[in-house]
Design an enzyme around this catalytic site. Structure first.
Site, mmCIF file in Angstrom:
data_model
loop_
_atom_site.group_PDB
_atom_site.id
_atom_site.type_symbol
_atom_site.label_atom_id
_atom_site.label_comp_id
_atom_site.label_asym_id
_atom_site.label_seq_id
_atom_site.Cartn_x
_atom_site.Cartn_y
_atom_site.Cartn_z
ATOM 1 N N CYS A 1 -8.544 -1.496 -11.546
ATOM 2 C CA CYS A 1 -8.093 -0.440 -10.634
ATOM 3 C C CYS A 1 -6.813 -0.853 -9.903
ATOM 4 O O CYS A 1 -6.300 -0.091 -9.099
ATOM 5 C CB CYS A 1 -9.188 -0.073 -9.644
ATOM 6 S SG CYS A 1 -9.702 -1.445 -8.611
ATOM 7 N N ARG B 1 -9.985 4.616 -2.092
ATOM 8 C CA ARG B 1 -9.736 3.647 -1.015
ATOM 9 C C ARG B 1 -10.098 4.321 0.299
ATOM 10 O O ARG B 1 -9.300 5.049 0.862
ATOM 11 C CB ARG B 1 -8.269 3.227 -1.004
ATOM 12 C CG ARG B 1 -7.833 2.382 -2.198
ATOM 13 C CD ARG B 1 -6.352 2.054 -2.073
ATOM 14 N NE ARG B 1 -5.925 0.980 -2.949
ATOM 15 C CZ ARG B 1 -5.335 1.176 -4.142
ATOM 16 N NH1 ARG B 1 -5.127 2.402 -4.590
ATOM 17 N NH2 ARG B 1 -4.943 0.136 -4.859
ATOM 18 N N ASN C 1 -3.740 -6.179 -7.941
ATOM 19 C CA ASN C 1 -2.732 -6.369 -6.880
ATOM 20 C C ASN C 1 -3.046 -7.615 -6.070
ATOM 21 O O ASN C 1 -2.208 -8.496 -5.891
ATOM 22 C CB ASN C 1 -2.698 -5.157 -5.944
ATOM 23 C CG ASN C 1 -2.509 -3.866 -6.696
ATOM 24 O OD1 ASN C 1 -1.946 -3.866 -7.785
ATOM 25 N ND2 ASN C 1 -2.992 -2.775 -6.142
ATOM 26 N N ASP C 2 -4.274 -7.650 -5.576
ATOM 27 C CA ASP C 2 -4.632 -8.836 -4.802
ATOM 28 C C ASP C 2 -4.848 -10.045 -5.700
ATOM 29 O O ASP C 2 -4.538 -11.170 -5.317
ATOM 30 C CB ASP C 2 -5.881 -8.566 -3.955
ATOM 31 C CG ASP C 2 -5.516 -7.858 -2.668
ATOM 32 O OD1 ASP C 2 -4.541 -8.301 -2.022
ATOM 33 O OD2 ASP C 2 -6.161 -6.870 -2.308
ATOM 34 N N ARG D 1 2.080 -9.967 -1.678
ATOM 35 C CA ARG D 1 2.340 -8.753 -2.457
ATOM 36 C C ARG D 1 3.351 -7.836 -1.793
ATOM 37 O O ARG D 1 3.877 -6.928 -2.425
ATOM 38 C CB ARG D 1 1.022 -8.017 -2.753
ATOM 39 C CG ARG D 1 0.289 -7.554 -1.515
ATOM 40 C CD ARG D 1 -1.127 -7.092 -1.830
ATOM 41 N NE ARG D 1 -1.209 -5.669 -2.085
ATOM 42 C CZ ARG D 1 -2.346 -5.021 -2.323
ATOM 43 N NH1 ARG D 1 -3.493 -5.676 -2.369
ATOM 44 N NH2 ARG D 1 -2.355 -3.734 -2.535
ATOM 45 N N GLU E 1 -10.808 -9.512 -7.159
ATOM 46 C CA GLU E 1 -9.427 -9.561 -6.677
ATOM 47 C C GLU E 1 -9.068 -10.882 -6.022
ATOM 48 O O GLU E 1 -7.970 -11.058 -5.516
ATOM 49 C CB GLU E 1 -9.114 -8.370 -5.758
ATOM 50 C CG GLU E 1 -10.116 -8.136 -4.672
ATOM 51 C CD GLU E 1 -9.868 -6.842 -3.904
ATOM 52 O OE1 GLU E 1 -8.787 -6.259 -4.002
ATOM 53 O OE2 GLU E 1 -10.781 -6.438 -3.173
ATOM 54 N N HIS F 1 0.814 -1.220 0.000
ATOM 55 C CA HIS F 1 0.000 0.000 0.000
ATOM 56 C C HIS F 1 0.840 1.259 0.000
ATOM 57 O O HIS F 1 0.420 2.294 -0.493
ATOM 58 C CB HIS F 1 -1.012 -0.071 1.132
ATOM 59 C CG HIS F 1 -2.049 -1.085 0.833
ATOM 60 N ND1 HIS F 1 -1.999 -2.374 1.310
ATOM 61 C CD2 HIS F 1 -3.101 -1.038 -0.024
ATOM 62 C CE1 HIS F 1 -2.999 -3.055 0.797
ATOM 63 N NE2 HIS F 1 -3.689 -2.280 -0.006
ATOM 64 N N ARG G 1 -14.950 2.791 -2.701
ATOM 65 C CA ARG G 1 -14.890 1.405 -2.219
ATOM 66 C C ARG G 1 -15.140 1.382 -0.727
ATOM 67 O O ARG G 1 -14.596 2.195 0.014
ATOM 68 C CB ARG G 1 -13.518 0.805 -2.532
ATOM 69 C CG ARG G 1 -13.444 -0.656 -2.144
ATOM 70 C CD ARG G 1 -12.133 -1.256 -2.573
ATOM 71 N NE ARG G 1 -11.033 -0.772 -1.765
ATOM 72 C CZ ARG G 1 -9.768 -1.130 -1.947
ATOM 73 N NH1 ARG G 1 -9.452 -1.967 -2.930
ATOM 74 N NH2 ARG G 1 -8.817 -0.689 -1.171
HETATM 75 C C1 PEP Z 1 -6.090 -4.463 -5.748
HETATM 76 O O1 PEP Z 1 -6.045 -5.423 -4.957
HETATM 77 O O2 PEP Z 1 -5.621 -4.487 -6.897
HETATM 78 C C2 PEP Z 1 -6.729 -3.208 -5.309
HETATM 79 C C3 PEP Z 1 -6.955 -2.241 -6.162
HETATM 80 O O3 PEP Z 1 -7.018 -3.092 -3.988
HETATM 81 P P1 PEP Z 1 -5.903 -2.763 -2.861
HETATM 82 O O4 PEP Z 1 -4.609 -2.546 -3.597
HETATM 83 O O5 PEP Z 1 -6.370 -1.576 -2.119
HETATM 84 O O6 PEP Z 1 -5.884 -4.007 -2.031
HETATM 85 MG MG MG Z 2 -7.187 -5.306 -3.095
#
Ligand code: PEP
Ligand code: MG
Length: 841
Positions: free
Chosen positions: A771, A570, A723-724, A734, A700, A463, A606
């Site tokens: 996203c 977020r 990302n997730d 990650r 995700e 993050h 979100r």
């Molecule tokens: C993701 O997981 O790609 C996402 C956009 O959510 P976050 O990065 O806040 O977990």
């Molecule tokens: Mg995520």
């Protein structure tokens, strides 16, 4: 167990041949210095409780524990000889210190083969440690089965005990001492010092180590480290008290147990980083692109203003105690997490931090300064700095590392003392280096005009990395601990795209970087000039380029940069540096501010996604063995439904509601969506709303991608969180520094899931956005367009660049070529093919 006539019968905690203590292959145990007892050469792999009682001590490494029976007898059970060296590996503790257990209950499971292979002996000890009050009579046996009677323990008669007490009283002033050569690799640094401290605390005697012309109490970790004892040095141990001899033997044994340095690795195990072949270059992983040069600023501590003095000592002491308590609780919960995850290295480090935090030398120095009128903050800082100076003056690297641990604690306690008010002064234009930053650190650094970030640890989709991209702050993670040794102020070049930190750039290189930056700036200006226009491919397909934002000021920046909307707000970041929960009204205002910043564009908000690596101070979550697979995202509603309700209410009150779309994180099944949709409908009725905002689902987790068609039936849109989705599809953390280069969303497996999501959504006429960080990667733009994505939510500084990229693409060609990528062998192969088909200038 039987307990007749005050005789307690202990059952065998293990099965196997029984040995007398004096035939045990360990001098200290064999001498009876630890108490009278018996040994078993185990044939089974689980140690069981020999009686009912309370576990009063558990070795950190799980190889030994002590039970206090209901009659007061204390029995130490020690699995194998020299098993402390395994440092917990091969041991699974099944009980905690303080637990009440019943006879026969499983206490520790161990790996018999491993101990046999790696340790001196499997022979395990059962020792009555308070032999002064109790007498032991073994049941004569050659071999025993677990649960069978092993020995009887009876209280000594009062007369005998009195005699023993008299005897020890007359020994109370007696001192035992001996010299020993230190075998701990690297000398007596934190971990062996902690072992010595722990050993000393097992005895009532006062023990000291003496080296050169200095002495330190074995109770003080810092005192011990401050002696600067190196490997091979000879030290004198002295013990005074009624169990002086036993304490001495225990300490001598502990001092000559070599502890392997292999366990002193950083918290995140350093997996092979790409070795840099160049000198003066550290190689890491790009987390946010860019090329910058500037002086390095090592972020270690909070700078305090001048102390005004004249504080109330009682008040300041109280403040310090409260802050220490808070940090202690935090470390305890980190430790608990580490234990549950069986992360022995992390556990070791935080156990040492905890010991440092309780260190009498530190606490006394801080209290003395407070008594002389210092503020709690300054007293704590000065106490730590004095100890750091002692450690650094020793001139040995391992001790210097411990100074870093102390600085960590300095930071933590100061933060606890200062609450939301802490800040540091950063020279403008600095490239900041740190071990690993928190999201709130990063927000502050960006406000203070840092131009780049480099971290020893961390992952590219963490993050903090996301925030750095949002701020357009070049950031490289996973550079390794060497980055922390680069001197303050040294001129460096951070080539983030290539994951490089150049430590000794020449003047020519410096000039070159300036030139490249100027050229980039020019291109950026050209792209920016077009950024307010919609992005359409050469064959007329519109792609919406929205922005990921974390606040209304970022939303304003995104709007100015030409964002077609906000693709992801977020909400957990809105309140990240808060200590109290925002109420409904405050939340509504925060969401409204983002809507207001975006003109007439739509905003996807979100619902709160805490858990995993995102924690909020005001929202303590239950400790979980594996938080990333735990109550994250929408699952939080399972344990705290009122939080989601409150947030939905706040969202439903923004205006105009038609511009607000709600997005649900971490959905893994259709029922979750249906439940929230129903709740949203109920709230709309309560609030007398005629229309419900659009409701979308994040894709995700692989389950959601595979169920995209079913989800799309009930959702208004889908937004892919790459990302997730990468983390859960590739089973790679990650935030893992060692895997950072491999957590790549262009992996063909991810592309298949994205393709499936788009196909599922298309069946119900829904649109799909991305996203996650992949949306901001220009190399991926043609692939995402080709697979059917129609919205990309990117970091605000990249809006112009991604729009420009879209305008140069032919969507039909993208469609055809991206399908071929699904069959490639790796993310690397996909990247290679993308570069070939759609080169980046
Ligand atoms: C993701 O997981 O790609 C996402 C956009 O959510 P976050 O990065 O806040 O977990
Ligand atoms: Mg995520």
């Amino acid at each position: 167990m039987s307990n007749n006539n005050n005789v307690l019968t202990l059952s065998a905690p293990l099965s196997g041949p029984v040995l007398a203590l004096n035939s045990v292959p360990d001098e200290v145990f064999a001498s009876g210095a630890m108490g009278d007892g018996i040994a078993i050469d185990p044939l089974n792999d689980c140690l069981q409780a020999p009686c009912d009682g309370v576990i009063i001590h558990v070795a950190r490494t799980g190889h030994a524990l002590t039970i206090r029976a209901d009659n007061g007898a204390e029995v130490l059970m020690h699995v194998g000889i020299d098993t402390v060296e395994l440092n917990g590996e091969g041991f699974a503790l099944l009980v905690k210190e303080g637990a009440r257990v019943s006879q026969g209950q499983a206490l520790v499971r161990f790996d018999l083969d491993r101990i046999a292979r790696q340790c001196k002996s499997l022979v395990s000890l059962i020792i009555l440690t308070n032999s002064d009050r109790f007498e032991l009579t073994p049941v004569p046996l050659k071999t025993v089965k677990v649960g069978e009677p092993l020995m009887h323990i009876a209280a000594r008669s009062t007369a005998t005990v009195q005699a023993a007490v008299d005897n020890s009283n007359c020994e109370a002033g007696s001192e035992a001492s001996a010299s020993v050569r230190i075998t701990h690799r690297g000398g007596l640094h934190a971990r062996p010092a902690a072992l010595i401290r722990k050993t000393a605390q097992g005895f009532s005697s006062q023990s000291h180590l003496h080296f050169a012309d200095k002495s330190a109490s074995c109770d003080s970790l810092i005192g011990l480290m401050g002696l600067g004892i190196g490997e091979g040095d000879e030290v004198r141990v002295s013990c005074r008290g009624k169990d002086a001899e036993a304490a001495l033997q225990g300490l001598l044994a502990a001092l000559s147990v070599a502890v392997s340095e292999a366990h002193h690795a950083p918290v995140v195990a350093a997996a092979p980083r790409r070795a840099s072949v160049e000198t003066d270059v550290l190689q890491g992983v790009c987390a946010a692109p860019g090329l910058v040069c500037g002086p390095l600023f090592r972020l270690t501590g909070i700078e305090l203003p001048q102390d005004t003095g004249n504080h109330s000592a009682a008040e300041q002491q109280q403040r310090l105690d409260t802050a220490l308590e808070q940090v202690r609780d935090e470390i305890h919960s980190t430790l608990e997490h580490a234990r549950q995850r069986k992360n022995v290295e992390e556990e070791d480090i935080f156990a040492a931090h905890l010991a440092l935090l309780e260190d009498p030398a530190l606490l006394e120095a801080a209290s003395a300064a407070i008594a002389h009128g210092s503020a709690a903050t300054h007293a704590w800082r000065d106490a730590i700095q004095a100890q750091c100076a002692v450690l650094l003056a020793l001139g040995k690297p391992l001790f210097a590392e411990r100074a870093n641990d102390l600085r960590d604690l300095q930071q933590r306690v100061l933060r606890a003392l200062l609450g939301e008010a802490w800040h540091f002064e950063l020279p403008a234009g600095s490239i900041v280096s740190a071990h690993e930053l928190t999201p709130s650190d990063l927000l502050q650094l960006s406000e203070q005009q840092a131009v780049g970030i480099c971290m020893a640890e961390g992952g590219a989709t963490s993050h903090v990395a996301i925030l750095a991209r949002g701020k357009g702050l070049p950031c490289v993670v996973a550079l390794g601990a060497e980055v922390l040794d680069v001197p303050q102020g040294q001129r460096v070049v951070l080539d983030a795209v290539n994951g490089r930190l150049e430590l000794a750039p020449t003047d020519a290189r410096h000039a070159e970087v300036q030139q490249i930056r100027d050229a980039q700036k020019l291109r950026c200006q050209q792209q920016q000039a077009q950024a307010q226009q919609p992005a359409r491919t050469t064959d007329g397909v519109s792609i919406e380029i929205a922005a990921n934002v974390a606040s209304s000021s970022e939303a304003r920046l995104a709007f100015e940069n030409g964002a077609d909307g906000v693709g992801l707000l977020r909400t957990e970041f809105l309140f990240v540096d808060r200590r109290t929960a925002p109420d409904e009204q405050e939340q509504r205002q925060a969401y409204q501010a983002v809507l207001d910043a975006m003109g007439d564009k739509s905003v996807i908000i979100r619902t709160i996604d805490v858990g995993g690596d995102k924690q909020l101070d005001y929202l303590p979550l239950p400790v979980e063995a594996n938080p990333v697979l735990g109550l994250r995202g929408i699952r939080l509603a399972q344990v705290r439904p009122e939080l989601l309700d409150q947030q939905l209410r706040a969202l439903l009150q923004v205006s105009p509601l038609a511009r607000c779309r709600i997005l649900l994180p971490m959905v893994s099944e259709v029922d979750e969506l249906l439940q929230i949709r129903q709740r949203l409908d109920e709230l709309c009725v309560e609030l007398k709303l005629t229309q419900r905002p659009e409701l979308g689902v994040m894709i995700e987790v692989p389950a959601a991608a595979l169920m995209a068609e079913q989800l799309a039936e009930h959702a208004d849109f889908l937004s892919i969180g790459t990302n997730d989705l990468s983390q859960y599809t590739l089973a790679m953390d990650r935030d893992h520094a060692g895997l950072a280069a491999r957590v790549d969303a262009l992996h063909p497996a991810l592309l298949r899931l994205i393709a499936q999501t788009c196909a599922g959504a298309a069946k119900h006429g829904r649109w799909v956005g991305v996203c996650g960080a992949l949306a901001s990667d220009p190399l991926a733009t043609p692939v995402l367009v080709g697979l059917g994505v129609s919205e990309l939510s990117v970091s605000p500084p990249q809006i112009g660049e991604i729009k420009d990229r879209v305008r140069h693409l032919d969507a039909a060609q993208c469609r055809q070529l991206s399908l071929e990528l699904l069959d490639l062998s790796s993310a690397k192969a996909v990247r290679h093919a993308c570069q070939h088909h759609w080169p980046l200038s």
